[in-house]
Design an enzyme around this catalytic site. Sequence first.
Site, short mmCIF file in Angstrom:
data_model
loop_
_atom_site.label_atom_id
_atom_site.label_comp_id
_atom_site.label_asym_id
_atom_site.label_seq_id
_atom_site.Cartn_x
_atom_site.Cartn_y
_atom_site.Cartn_z
N HIS A 165 0.85 -1.19 0.00
CA HIS A 165 0.00 0.00 0.00
C HIS A 165 0.88 1.25 0.00
O HIS A 165 1.95 1.25 0.62
CB HIS A 165 -0.91 -0.02 1.24
CG HIS A 165 -1.99 1.01 1.16
ND1 HIS A 165 -1.76 2.34 1.42
CD2 HIS A 165 -3.29 0.92 0.81
CE1 HIS A 165 -2.89 3.01 1.25
NE2 HIS A 165 -3.83 2.17 0.88
N GLU A 220 -4.02 2.25 -7.25
CA GLU A 220 -4.43 3.30 -6.32
C GLU A 220 -3.55 4.54 -6.51
O GLU A 220 -2.47 4.64 -5.89
CB GLU A 220 -4.27 2.82 -4.88
CG GLU A 220 -5.15 1.65 -4.52
CD GLU A 220 -5.45 1.64 -3.03
OE1 GLU A 220 -6.62 1.60 -2.68
OE2 GLU A 220 -4.50 1.71 -2.23
N GLY A 248 -8.03 8.95 0.03
CA GLY A 248 -8.50 9.73 1.18
C GLY A 248 -8.75 11.20 0.88
O GLY A 248 -8.89 12.00 1.80
N GLY A 287 -11.75 4.84 3.51
CA GLY A 287 -12.68 5.62 4.34
C GLY A 287 -14.12 5.12 4.31
O GLY A 287 -14.75 4.98 5.37
P1 PGA Z 1 -9.81 5.72 0.48
O1 PGA Z 1 -8.54 4.78 0.67
O2 PGA Z 1 -10.94 4.88 0.01
O3 PGA Z 1 -10.03 6.31 1.86
O4 PGA Z 1 -9.43 6.77 -0.52
C1 PGA Z 1 -8.26 3.77 -0.25
C2 PGA Z 1 -7.01 3.03 0.14
O5 PGA Z 1 -6.10 3.64 0.70
O6 PGA Z 1 -6.92 1.79 -0.06
#
Ligand code: PGA
Length: 219
Positions: free
Chosen positions: A96, A144, A150, A204
Amino acid sequence: MKNLLIVANWKENKTVTEAIKFLEDFKASYEPRENVTVVICPSVLEVSEVKNFIESRNLKVEVGVQDVSEYKEGAHTGEISATQAAEFAKYVIIGHSERRALGETDDEIARKITNAKSARLIPILCVQNEDTPIAENTQIIAYEPIGAIGTGNPDTPKNAERIAVLIKEKNANIKYVLYGGSVTGENVQNFINMPNISGVLVGGASLNAASFSSIIKNA
Ligand code: PGA
């Protein structure tokens, strides 16, 4: 209908009490779907309780962890091995961007993937773009883009599809490319509608039972 993988990444959130409360609420609103595999990745301290809850209530949900050690076992204080995680979990998120930001390297990530596979955990490898190295035989990728995590600013489904195609062209074994970054119940279908996107990794919006259920329902 394509098979979908919807993964909740709870990150450093929820106590055991809060995790159980989430599962009770989630059980009330969750409608399992034949073609959708749902995975919840709590922090390691919650994994055992989450697994027990899921099994005792016959909930159609799999358990994952958010990381494993690059070492197989031994004198590595604070680490959790893939073998230890595999007693509770079926999946593991690896690489990640929040871990890469702490200094995790591609070499460490490759070792984690090897350890995960030999412990029969299924790795979900996070990549930030089409150039992130992908270990051989990895079958599940989560694309991602950092600016989308986020922030409430998801990538466009069209760009996510473009990256998914590039990733698949370079790596023949990939079965699923997930999209992650500000996924909600409102935008999830736009990503799932893309032919090469087979699910989502949710941060989130996975912390709340109603919003996570709506992602599963609308996917
Ligand atoms: P998010 O995070 O949905 O809060 O944007 C996704 C992630 O970090 O896997």
